[in-house]
Design an enzyme around this catalytic site. Structure first.
Site, PDB file in Angstrom:
ATOM      1  N   LYS A   7       0.845  -1.204   0.000  1.00 23.97           N
ATOM      2  CA  LYS A   7       0.000   0.000   0.000  1.00 23.97           C
ATOM      3  C   LYS A   7       0.875   1.246   0.000  1.00 23.97           C
ATOM      4  O   LYS A   7       1.878   1.309   0.728  1.00 23.97           O
ATOM      5  CB  LYS A   7      -0.901  -0.042   1.240  1.00 23.97           C
ATOM      6  CG  LYS A   7      -1.920   1.087   1.357  1.00 23.97           C
ATOM      7  CD  LYS A   7      -2.764   0.874   2.607  1.00 23.97           C
ATOM      8  CE  LYS A   7      -3.825   1.927   2.794  1.00 23.97           C
ATOM      9  NZ  LYS A   7      -4.642   1.672   4.010  1.00 23.97           N
ATOM     10  N   SER A  63      -9.308   1.586   3.187  1.00 21.39           N
ATOM     11  CA  SER A  63      -8.537   2.403   2.278  1.00 21.39           C
ATOM     12  C   SER A  63      -7.539   1.603   1.449  1.00 21.39           C
ATOM     13  O   SER A  63      -6.989   2.097   0.466  1.00 21.39           O
ATOM     14  CB  SER A  63      -7.802   3.495   3.063  1.00 21.39           C
ATOM     15  OG  SER A  63      -6.894   2.946   4.003  1.00 21.39           O
ATOM     16  N   SER A 104      -9.546  -0.751   7.331  1.00 20.33           N
ATOM     17  CA  SER A 104      -8.985  -0.682   5.984  1.00 20.33           C
ATOM     18  C   SER A 104      -8.333  -1.971   5.512  1.00 20.33           C
ATOM     19  O   SER A 104      -8.079  -2.133   4.322  1.00 20.33           O
ATOM     20  CB  SER A 104      -7.965   0.456   5.899  1.00 20.33           C
ATOM     21  OG  SER A 104      -8.590   1.696   6.109  1.00 20.33           O
TER      22      SER A 104
END
Length: 460
Positions: free
Chosen positions: A88, A162, A186
């Site tokens: 990420k 996210s 997330s």
């Protein structure tokens, strides 16, 4: 009607266990796996998964160097030898920019995040950096200038966030596993919306050095995989003290063993709210019945204390912790942050020190209530998300529907819980169903054991 993902042609799956077997038997080499990865990425050119990645030549060179390294020492010494993974883009990878999905924020780190370094030392191959809700603020996967990922189930379903790009990269078979972060859900919401496993460890079990903070006291590095055992293998490498992270914690010397037949806590009658999604409610009830069938006992619990704790994250002063990390950047770059992201973070200015302490005192009471729960149960089983949304529906109500997605996830770090989200089939109209197992801090082994039992039950 949404259909389950069908995979990526005739290529072999890129799971940790499967690749490990192929390497051991000599059927594959890391350089061949890199070619598989590059081919799969090329087949999905417009999916908004990647923000940046290493060039083809760099990846081939990394695989070749890994093979030479294994030739000197033996790849048996490298627990994640040749396993491709994604990161990420709020976690530092040396050689690639860190953007947190905000181009104006971009910087080039001189060193890997502690978590990434552990994986590379174990022989894993990092492919690139994945898309996310800007500054890891959101659960939809739609708050990014780099595009809004779609779930692998299609039909314009959101990917969840996210950690949107990381989840889709795993679910689409582009990599074997991926790192995300999980502050409010997330690492679990996008797992549920893409039909994969999302492991959120205990706060501090995996170091967060080299991670752009969202809410520093609550942030966790999470793991996405297609299999519970794969997530456990990755956690074995990631877990451990991080000298560069002041929030790092060590596993207690004595932890409770994993029971063969767990005591499962389920919500009391009427406690769950599926936002009117009767198909999702029916699917969760079926999953709960299957779990109860293998349990030693079932304990029904109210959810009000958990939900109250979760409301503190965005409705209380913990949103000020997000502002504390970004106030300077927001002041200097007000127009470089998405309006919905800026609005959420700037709400932190509404809380003063008195509000902070009042909320901390109430949270301590809620933590004490939660701790008593484990006297009667080994794990708590909840839906991961109450319902699903399309990208168009999120655009209509970006804040309200984001809060719906976090209803059963955003209390976990505030209450110092560990969690693993696993797929539980689909609804009658083909949408993904996810369930989450939660337990007290450092209960990962127990949660993964129960998750494995339920996953095997789902497969039969």
């Amino acid at each position: 009607m949404h259909s389950a993902p069908t995979g990526t042609g005739q290529c072999p799956p890129l799971g940790v266990a499967g690749l490990r077997t192929s390497y051991r038997n000599g059927r594959l080499r890391p350089r061949e796996v890199i070619e598989l990865v590059l081919d799969r990425i090329a087949r999905r050119p417009q999916d908004s998964v990647w923000i940046s990645r290493f060039g083809d030549a760099e990846l081939r060179a990394s695989a070749g160097e890994l093979e030479r390294r294994a030739g000197r020492y033996g790849h048996e010494q490298l627990p994640l030898y040749g396993i491709p993974f994604a990161v990420k883009d709020n976690i530092d990878v040396a050689g690639l920019p860190t953007t947190a999905a905000c181009p104006a924020f971009s910087y080039r780190p001189s060193a890997h995040a502690g978590s990434v370094r552990r994986l590379l030392d174990a022989g894993a191959l990092v492919i690139g950096k994945t898309n996310l809700d800007q500054f890891a603020t959101g659960l939809t996967g739609s708050r990014s200038p780099y595009g809004a990922c779609e779930s692998v189930f299609g039909g314009d379903l959101i990917s969840g966030g996210s950690s949107s790009g990381s989840a889709v990269a795993v679910a689409a078979g582009l990599v074997a596993f991926a790192l995300g972060t999980d502050t409010a859900g997330s690492g679990r919401v996008p797992a549920a919306l893409n039909g994969i496993v999302g492991l959120k460890p205990t706060r501090g079990l995996v170091g967060t050095s080299g991670v752009v903070p969202a809410c520093r006291s609550l942030d966790c590095v999470s793991v996405f995989s297609t299999d519970v055992a794969d997530a456990a293998d990755v956690l074995d490498v990631l877990a451990g003290p991080d000298p560069a992270d002041p929030w790092s914690r060590s596993v207690p010397a004595v932890t409770n063993p994993s029971p063969n037949r767990p005591r499962i806590a389920l919500p009391e009658a009427g406690a769950l709210d599926f936002d009117g999604d009767t198909a999702m409610a029916a699917a969760f009830n079926s999953a709960a019945e299957r779990a109860a069938a293998v349990a030693k006992g079932v304990h029904r619990v109210p959810l009000a204390p958990l939900l109250e704790a979760g409301e503190l994250l965005y409705g209380g002063p913990w949103v000020a912790e997000r502002l504390a990390g970004l106030a300077g950047f927001l002041a200097e770059h007000p127009d470089d942050v998405l309006p919905v992201t800026r609005a959420v973070i700037e709400r932190g200015a509404e809380f003063d020190a008195v509000a902070v302490f009042r909320a901390r005192h109430r949270l301590q009471q809620l933590r004490a209530w939660c701790q008593r729960l484990w006297a009667d149960a080994d794990v708590l089983l909840l839906p991961t998300v109450p319902t699903t949304f399309t990208r168009a529906e999120i655009a209509e109500q970006p804040v309200a529907r984001n809060l719906v997605l976090g209803r059963y996830t955003q209390f976990a770090n505030l209450l110092d819980l560990a969690a693993v989200a696993i797929p539980a089939g689909t609804t009658g109209d083909g949408r993904p169903v996810g369930i989450t197992l939660l337990g007290p801090a450092f209960s990962e082994a127990r949660l993964l054991s129960v998750a494995s039992q339920l996953s095997h039950q789902e497969d039969t």
